[in-house]
Motif scaffolding. Structure first.
Motif, PDB file in Angstrom:
ATOM      1  N   ALA A 563     -19.807 -26.486  58.568  1.00 18.35           N
ATOM      2  CA  ALA A 563     -20.675 -26.203  57.451  1.00 18.35           C
ATOM      3  C   ALA A 563     -22.159 -25.708  57.930  1.00 18.35           C
ATOM      4  CB  ALA A 563     -20.769 -27.210  56.418  1.00 18.35           C
ATOM      5  N   CYS A 588     -18.294 -17.856  64.376  1.00 16.38           N
ATOM      6  CA  CYS A 588     -17.471 -17.882  62.988  1.00 16.38           C
ATOM      7  C   CYS A 588     -16.651 -16.573  62.798  1.00 16.38           C
ATOM      8  CB  CYS A 588     -18.616 -17.962  61.653  1.00 16.38           C
ATOM      9  SG  CYS A 588     -19.317 -19.480  61.566  1.00 16.38           S
ATOM     10  N   CYS A 593     -18.222 -18.377  58.134  1.00 16.08           N
ATOM     11  CA  CYS A 593     -17.648 -20.016  58.265  1.00 16.08           C
ATOM     12  C   CYS A 593     -17.060 -20.854  56.976  1.00 16.08           C
ATOM     13  CB  CYS A 593     -18.889 -20.943  58.893  1.00 16.08           C
ATOM     14  SG  CYS A 593     -18.516 -20.598  60.830  1.00 16.08           S
ATOM     15  N   LEU A 594     -17.222 -20.061  55.533  1.00 12.71           N
ATOM     16  CA  LEU A 594     -16.985 -20.503  54.692  1.00 12.71           C
ATOM     17  C   LEU A 594     -15.503 -20.924  54.365  1.00 12.71           C
ATOM     18  CD1 LEU A 594     -18.761 -21.885  52.435  1.00 12.71           C
ATOM     19  CD2 LEU A 594     -17.777 -19.934  51.028  1.00 12.71           C
ATOM     20  N   LEU A 597     -14.418 -23.604  56.601  1.00 14.69           N
ATOM     21  CA  LEU A 597     -14.746 -24.700  55.898  1.00 14.69           C
ATOM     22  C   LEU A 597     -13.670 -25.391  54.989  1.00 14.69           C
ATOM     23  CD1 LEU A 597     -16.740 -27.164  55.555  1.00 14.69           C
ATOM     24  CD2 LEU A 597     -18.099 -25.599  54.094  1.00 14.69           C
ATOM     25  N   SER A 682     -17.631 -24.677  48.705  1.00 14.82           N
ATOM     26  CA  SER A 682     -16.646 -24.158  49.479  1.00 14.82           C
ATOM     27  C   SER A 682     -15.170 -24.196  49.238  1.00 14.82           C
ATOM     28  CB  SER A 682     -16.844 -24.465  51.048  1.00 14.82           C
ATOM     29  OG  SER A 682     -16.775 -25.910  50.818  1.00 14.82           O
ATOM     30  N   VAL A 741     -25.155 -25.339  51.684  1.00 17.61           N
ATOM     31  CA  VAL A 741     -23.670 -24.506  51.925  1.00 17.61           C
ATOM     32  C   VAL A 741     -24.031 -23.094  51.590  1.00 17.61           C
ATOM     33  CG1 VAL A 741     -21.241 -24.514  51.114  1.00 17.61           C
ATOM     34  CG2 VAL A 741     -22.246 -26.610  52.031  1.00 17.61           C
ATOM     35  N   THR A 745     -24.250 -21.550  54.615  1.00 12.14           N
ATOM     36  CA  THR A 745     -22.996 -21.074  55.073  1.00 12.14           C
ATOM     37  C   THR A 745     -22.459 -19.740  54.573  1.00 12.14           C
ATOM     38  OG1 THR A 745     -22.549 -23.243  55.265  1.00 12.14           O
ATOM     39  CG2 THR A 745     -20.705 -22.347  55.393  1.00 12.14           C
ATOM     40  N   SER A 746     -22.683 -19.640  53.176  1.00 16.77           N
ATOM     41  CA  SER A 746     -22.099 -18.438  52.351  1.00 16.77           C
ATOM     42  C   SER A 746     -22.962 -17.374  52.591  1.00 16.77           C
ATOM     43  CB  SER A 746     -21.689 -18.845  51.031  1.00 16.77           C
ATOM     44  OG  SER A 746     -23.179 -18.673  50.216  1.00 16.77           O
TER      45      SER A 746
END
Length: 923
Positions: A563, A588, A593-594, A597, A682, A741, A745-746
């Motif tokens: 994450a 990623c 990477c979501l 995850l 996620s 996140v 991450t998003s």
């Protein structure tokens, strides 16, 4: 105490003599079929010099203590029974048992046990608490019991009342068919038991006034405080079990759960209406669970039931969010741009030498799959889940107060806890050491200096295990990097590198988590033992904290890596970061990477639940039971043909698994609660899988408690203790984790910044191009260029995902203005999201009172009713004691003034007061 009145073991019942059929049917009573078995102690004995099967003449004798001089055994008395010599340890244990049992009889308990007639075997000591002991201990423990006064529970307003009645009607098929659910409109006034106020209680039958759980609880309290001077002044049954003087101590179940016939008991009722998978759709009979197992276990199942029901709305919203992602997948502009082969982006190689340039359109499937979870709806779902966690905890506080009111837990005092056996041993060793050194010490307790070595070992061990967890995560990272590099060398496996590496790495993570979970549970228990906590409650709290910390790090560290850390320290083309020589840090996927995850979270969550439920919770107990059964059958002197055909209830319960506490059950659900809340941004479907698991989990735990475990001791408690604080902490931490996140991450923030800051027409057209930087391939380091490139066209510039200046800029490959703008937006979003959600959570907390209004009103009303009831009963009692006095003394003023002094004489005969008071049942 007069020695003639001491209960002694002197009444022998010869089982070879004819026994009435009624006595034969008894499985819960002494051999007289009248006195109920409230508790059982068991121990293993071994003789020398007596061959198996060649015991004393009266082999099946039972020894009963009832304070009477009964018949003697066969002619010749005790001297004719040759017990055979015992070794020193066995003799010592026997003497300690005899003294402990004698002390139990001095406390008023009545005992029955079998003769040690074989060469070796197990002996069951059955314990019965007569009414005098139950009354004394109930008063000492301040056990609340119902009085004769009943009152109607106040209903809500007219609209709420009608709505409640409608709900009751609609949900009637879901209610279990148990007596406790039949009448919720009337309630008995409760008051702590007092022998001086027997007239307050509706005592119709002294044998059934206290239910089985309360009777066993009273006996257990006596067992815990009874000392044994021969065993170094050891206090209580727990110490004796720890020293192998007794093997086990447990209350009996209320008969068999699957016995044929129409006779019903609470255990059979619980099995039929609760502990079967076929009744998964029904509500839990919480009142009956509490009555049978006690308040502590009742609160656990009430909490589990509320948590499971709260997962229903979050599951529905999660499915809607997922379906929204599915419905808008074709309208997602960035996904369209990535899949557009006409406007293809030439990407830089994913590894050195063996990897070629590639088209971004080849990652079309990953981009579309990422949109299912990376869309604007997940942000609102994250806010919803943060508020959901707050709502759940607030509703639990309210339910806890409601149950506390109906279960008479309001105002109960904390029970005095006895020291643990290990603590007593340490104190005794300390005192002996001081005595040997001729040092006077009045402190019969352990100080921080005595515990310091244990604390030091705890601190070092926990640090080591956390470091071990991180090392394993790093090891899996190295595995992913090296495997990806190895698979990239082969043309046939090159196309599926990412899928293969991700899937195998997640499975390795899952296996490691499951193995370390078991190891960390055992290590946490060992670390807590060397701390030597004084009481069981302190021991349990420290064990929970250690186990939770280790299991939390173990379960979530791989997820935290994906994450927040994966792809952040890659570097850039021409200046990559290498783990080892030639192995680049992993990046990623093109879609972010979501998606990875989500895969990691789903496999670990589902695998953990399925494997732990099916193997650890079902398979392991069955294997243990089978192993114990085989062991009992193979050991000589254990079996008895009569018992094997018609086993008594204590035999059946002895073959069950011992109850070890609720910590594993709570821990499993708390870790799941973390999966549901911490990374829900996620994986919106996490509540759905948690709900499906919990529907099975409730019945699985129920079946385990009813059919596979010995009956636990009933423990009174007002709340779920430290678990609530852990839940509250996870709820607050989930706000921060979800904020990061979404922000980091998003792609939610980069899309927002592009749409409102850089887009020419206010749409996401051109977003993919905006996120990709240029790199001049001529600047690749020597030896890292693709060998034998098969790319269709000559490549001058390749693209990579980052916000950096182009090669032709004055400061090539430095972070661009867009990078800093997006970073600022991300940090701003984290601060705004966190404060907004925290504010809404506090608002929800403030709006929902911890104590329901109707319950607080009922508690106030109950206090007033109790005072009125006391005054009325006292008045009735005085009238009953005045009438004889007035008749004898002619009704003079002096007789009236003496009337109150006759109350103590009335108290000396509680039975008569109870019978006269029973005329006033309908108050």
């Amino acid at each position: 105490m007069d020695p003639e009145n001491l209960p002694v073991i002197n009444n022998y019942l010869d089982a070879n003599e004819p026994v009435s059929s009624e006595a034969c049917l008894s499985r819960m009573h002494f051999h007289d079929n009248q006195r109920k078995v409230d508790y059982v102690l068991t121990y293993h004995y071994r003789k020398r010099g007596v061959q198996p099967g060649l015991g004393s003449p009266g082999q099946s004798l039972a020894i009963v203590s009832n304070g009477e001089t009964g018949k003697e055994p066969h002619a010749g008395g005790h001297g004719d029974i040759e017990l055979g010599p015992l070794d020193a340890l066995e003799e010592e244990r026997k003497e300690q048992r005899e003294e402990f049992e004698h002390n139990l009889m001095e406390a008023g308990l009545e005992l029955e046990k079998d003769l040690e007639s074989k060469s070796q075997g197990s002996i069951f000591v059955r314990i019965h608490a007569p009414w005098q002991v139950l009354a004394r201990e109930a008063e000492f423990l301040k056990i609340k019991v119902p009085t004769k006064k009943m009152y109607e529970i106040k209903s809500e307003g007219s609209i709420a009342k009608k709505f409640n009645e409608l709900l009751q009607t609609l949900s009637s098929p879901l209610k279990p068919r148990v007596p406790e659910h039949s009448n919720n409109k009337m309630k008995n006034l409760s008051y702590p038991f007092s022998r001086e106020k027997m007239y307050l209680y509706n005592i119709q039958d002294k044998d059934t006034f206290f239910d089985n759980a309360t009777r066993s609880r009273i006996v257990h309290e006596i067992l815990k405080r009874t000392a044994c001077s021969r065993a170094n002044n050891t206090m209580g049954i727990n110490s004796l079990i720890a020293n192998n003087i007794y093997e086990a101590a447990y209350p009996l179940h209320d008969g068999e759960y699957d016995s044929p016939g129409d006779d019903t008991n609470d255990r059979k009722l619980l099995y039929r209406e609760w502990a079967r998978y076929g009744v998964f759709y029904k509500f839990q009979p919480i009142d009956l669970i509490r009555k049978y197992f006690g308040e502590k276990i009742g609160l656990y199942f009430a909490w589990l039931g509320l948590y499971t029901s709260f997962l229903i709305p979050s599951s529905v919203i999660g499915v809607i969010v997922f379906l929204y992602g599915c419905a808008t997948i074709e309208e997602d502009i960035p996904s369209k741009e990535m899949c557009d082969q006409q406007n293809a982006f030439t990407m830089c190689p994913l590894c050195d030498k063996s990897c070629d340039y590639w088209n971004l359109s080849s990652a079309c499937g990953t981009a579309k799959a990422s949109h299912l979870f990376d869309n604007p709806a997940t942000v609102f779902f994250s806010i919803f889940m943060a508020l959901w966690a707050t709502m759940f905890l607030e509703n639990w506080k309210r339910l806890q107060m409601r149950l506390g009111y109906f279960w008479d837990l309001t105002g109960i005092e904390e029970e005095e806890e006895h020291s643990r056996p290990e603590y007593e041993t340490k104190v005794r060793e300390k005192m002996l050491e001081k005595k040997e050194r001729n040092k006077e010490s009045d402190k019969d307790k352990l100080t921080w200096k005595d515990r310091f070595p244990g604390y030091l070992v705890n601190f070092a061990s926990i640090l080591f295990m956390i470091a071990l967890t991180f090392s394993i995560v790093f090891g899996v990272i190295v595995y992913r990097i090296t495997t990806a590099a190895a698979l990239s060398l082969n043309k046939s496996t090159r196309s599926n590198v990412r899928v293969t590496v991700t899937a195998t790495a997640v499975i390795i993570n899952l296996v490691v988590i499951l193995v370390l979970d078991e190891i960390y549970g055992a290590v946490a228990e060992w670390l807590t033992k060397i701390e030597v906590p004084k009481t069981e409650q302190t021991f349990e709290e420290r064990l929970i904290l250690k186990a939770f910390l280790l299991k939390f790090v173990n379960a979530y560290s791989p997820i935290f890596y994906v994450a927040f850390f994966k792809g952040r320290f890659v570097g850039r083309p021409g200046s990559y970061v290498y783990v080892f020589d030639g192995y680049r840090m992993e990046e990623c996927a093109p879609g972010g990477c979501l998606m990875e995850l989500c895969i990691q979270l789903s496999i670990i969550m589902l695998g953990k639940q399925l494997i732990q439920n099916n193997i650890f919770e079902i398979g392991v107990p069955k294997l243990k039971k089978l192993f114990r059964k085989l062991k009992d059958e193979t050991e000589p002197g254990e079996t008895d043909s009569t018992h094997s055909k018609h086993p008594e209830q204590w035999d059946l319960d002895y073959s069950l698994e011992p109850y070890t506490g609720l910590t594993p059950e709570y821990m499993e659900m708390i870790i799941q609660f973390g999966f549901v809340t911490l990374f829900v941004a996620s994986f919106p479907l996490a509540p759905v899988f948690a709900l499906l698991n919990n529907i099975i989990e409730v019945r699985l735990d129920a079946k385990k408690f009813v059919t596979e475990l010995r009956r636990p001791d009933a423990v009174r408690t007002k709340d779920i203790g430290i678990w609530f604080d852990i839940l509250s902490g996870i709820g607050k931490f989930s706000v921060i984790s979800n904020a990061f996140v979404i922000a980091i991450t998003s792609d939610f923030i980069p899309r927002l910044v592009y749409q409102y800051g850089y887009s020419h027409n206010g749409t996401l057209h051109g977003f993919v191009n905006h996120t990709l930087s240029f790199f001049n391939v001529s600047q690749l380091k020597e030896g890292t260029q693709p060998e034998n490139s098969q790319f269709d066209q000559e490549v001058q510039f390749c693209r990579f995902k980052d916000y950096r200046e182009p090669p032709w800029a004055p400061n090539p490959y430095e972070f661009s203005k867009q990078y800093w703008a997006i970073l600022s937006a991300r940090l701003a979003f984290v601060i705004i999201f966190q404060n907004l959600v925290m504010f809404l959570s506090v608002l929800v907390d403030w709006m929902i009172p911890d104590i329901p209004t109707d319950i607080s009103d009922q508690i106030k009303k109950e206090k007033g009713l109790l005072v009125d009831f006391f005054l009325k009963e006292e008045h009735e009692k005085l009238k009953l004691t005045d009438e004889p006095a007035q008749r004898s003394l002619g009704g003079g003023r002096r007789s009236t003034s003496r009337a109150p002094s006759s109350a103590p004489s009335g108290r000396s005969q509680p039975g008569s007061i109870a019978s006269s008071g029973s005329q006033h049942t309908n108050v």
